[in-house]
Enzyme design. Structure first.
Site, short mmCIF file in Angstrom:
data_model
loop_
_atom_site.label_atom_id
_atom_site.label_comp_id
_atom_site.label_asym_id
_atom_site.label_seq_id
_atom_site.Cartn_x
_atom_site.Cartn_y
_atom_site.Cartn_z
N ALA A 1 73.61 10.23 23.31
CA ALA A 1 72.69 9.46 24.13
C ALA A 1 72.22 8.21 23.41
CB ALA A 1 71.49 10.32 24.53
N SER B 1 79.18 4.43 18.21
CA SER B 1 80.01 5.56 17.82
C SER B 1 80.95 5.94 18.95
CB SER B 1 79.12 6.77 17.48
OG SER B 1 79.88 7.95 17.30
N GLY C 1 70.14 -0.62 7.41
CA GLY C 1 70.74 0.67 7.06
C GLY C 1 71.93 0.46 6.16
N SER D 1 72.18 1.53 2.59
CA SER D 1 72.16 2.21 1.29
C SER D 1 73.40 3.04 1.02
CB SER D 1 70.92 3.10 1.18
OG SER D 1 70.95 4.13 2.16
N ARG D 2 74.21 3.30 2.05
CA ARG D 2 75.38 4.14 1.84
C ARG D 2 76.36 3.96 3.00
NH1 ARG D 2 72.60 10.07 3.18
NH2 ARG D 2 71.86 9.54 5.27
N TYR E 1 72.67 12.50 19.84
CA TYR E 1 73.39 11.43 19.15
C TYR E 1 74.22 10.61 20.14
CZ TYR E 1 76.24 9.30 15.44
OH TYR E 1 76.87 8.41 14.59
N ASN F 1 72.77 -0.78 11.79
CA ASN F 1 73.57 0.37 11.39
C ASN F 1 72.74 1.64 11.21
OD1 ASN F 1 75.99 1.72 10.24
ND2 ASN F 1 74.81 1.65 8.33
N ARG G 1 65.46 3.00 3.92
CA ARG G 1 64.17 3.68 4.12
C ARG G 1 63.67 4.15 2.76
NH1 ARG G 1 62.99 8.42 8.63
NH2 ARG G 1 60.74 8.61 8.25
#
Length: 242
Positions: free
Chosen positions: A155, A140, A11, A13-14, A153, A88, A36
């Site tokens: 969970a 998070s 993950g 790309s940003r 989110y 990520n 993705r």
């Protein structure tokens, strides 16, 4: 790519993933980065990593597709696993639980939690054989305390914390360290539309964090000065969660 100086960012790309990949390249790691879909999304990151003299491997990966994730990860890294694995991947589909659709639940859980299994589990045996490595999971603050409107989110991110703690116990004797980083409100696309007039008063430092501030903690956990740290959750949240 030499496996002992290779970092895999799942993950990338940003946002936090992009900043982490760049920081680890600055630390001397070659970088394998996933996104993705079309890997052209990684072209900007590739240019920056290669400008630092590091090797860059773009990987198209849908973390929700278990069979495909296991195939790709196994083909690329079964013989030479990366030293640092950063998970990520994550999305948000916020809604009050009373109104949350099954798609909103499934999309978040499959990406944030199932994706961890799909991508990291195939690397565990190769890491055990290598007798070294770091697994770093981006959780998070929502996974630490739970947030109204983010049951799905919260969970997923709480599940990652539990997985990190359990996996650290399994792999510690193999010289593989497993830790989580728990960002708070970070200036990424995911938080751009938040009403900060309500959120900033809750943050003692009074501002959003930067992706680079999260990346610096990942850098520490992937580096030589964190060798007695495993099974931990490090918050990067400006005091939002203490």
């Amino acid at each position: 790519m030499a496996s002992d100086r290779l970092a895999l960012i799942i993950g990338a790309s940003r946002g936090i993933g992009y900043a982490t990949a760049l920081r680890l390249a600055q630390d001397g790691f070659d970088v394998a980065a996933t996104c993705r879909g079309d890997t052209a999304r990684l072209d900007g990151l590739r240019a920056q990593v290669e400008a630092l003299g590091r090797t860059f491997l773009p990987v198209s990966l849908d973390v929700t597709d278990r069979a495909e994730s296991i195939r790709v990860i196994t083909e690329l890294f079964a013989d030479k696993p990366p030293f640092a694995v950063v998970y990520n991947a994550g999305i948000s589909r916020d809604d009050l639980f009373a109104w949350m659709t099954s798609a909103e639940w499934d999309d978040v859980i499959r990406t944030g939690l199932d994706g961890f299994y799909n991508c990291v589990q195939p690397l565990v045996q190769p890491l055990i054989s290598a007798k070294k490595g770091r697994i770093i999971v981006i959780s998070s603050a929502s996974g630490q305390v739970g947030r109204p409107g983010q049951v799905n989110y919260s969970a997923a991110k709480a599940g990652l914390i539990g997985a990190v703690k359990a996996l650290a116990g399994e792999l510690g004797r193999r010289n593989i360290l497993v830790n989580a980083v728990a960002p708070g409100v970070i200036d990424t696309e995911m938080t751009r539309d938040l009403d900060m007039t309500k959120i900033l008063p809750l943050i003692p430092l009074g501002r959003k964090g930067a992706p680079e501030e999260v990346a610096s903690v990942v850098s520490f956990l992937a580096g030589p000065y964190s060798e007695y740290i495993t099974g931990q959750v490090i918050g990067v949240n400006g005091g939002l969660v203490c």
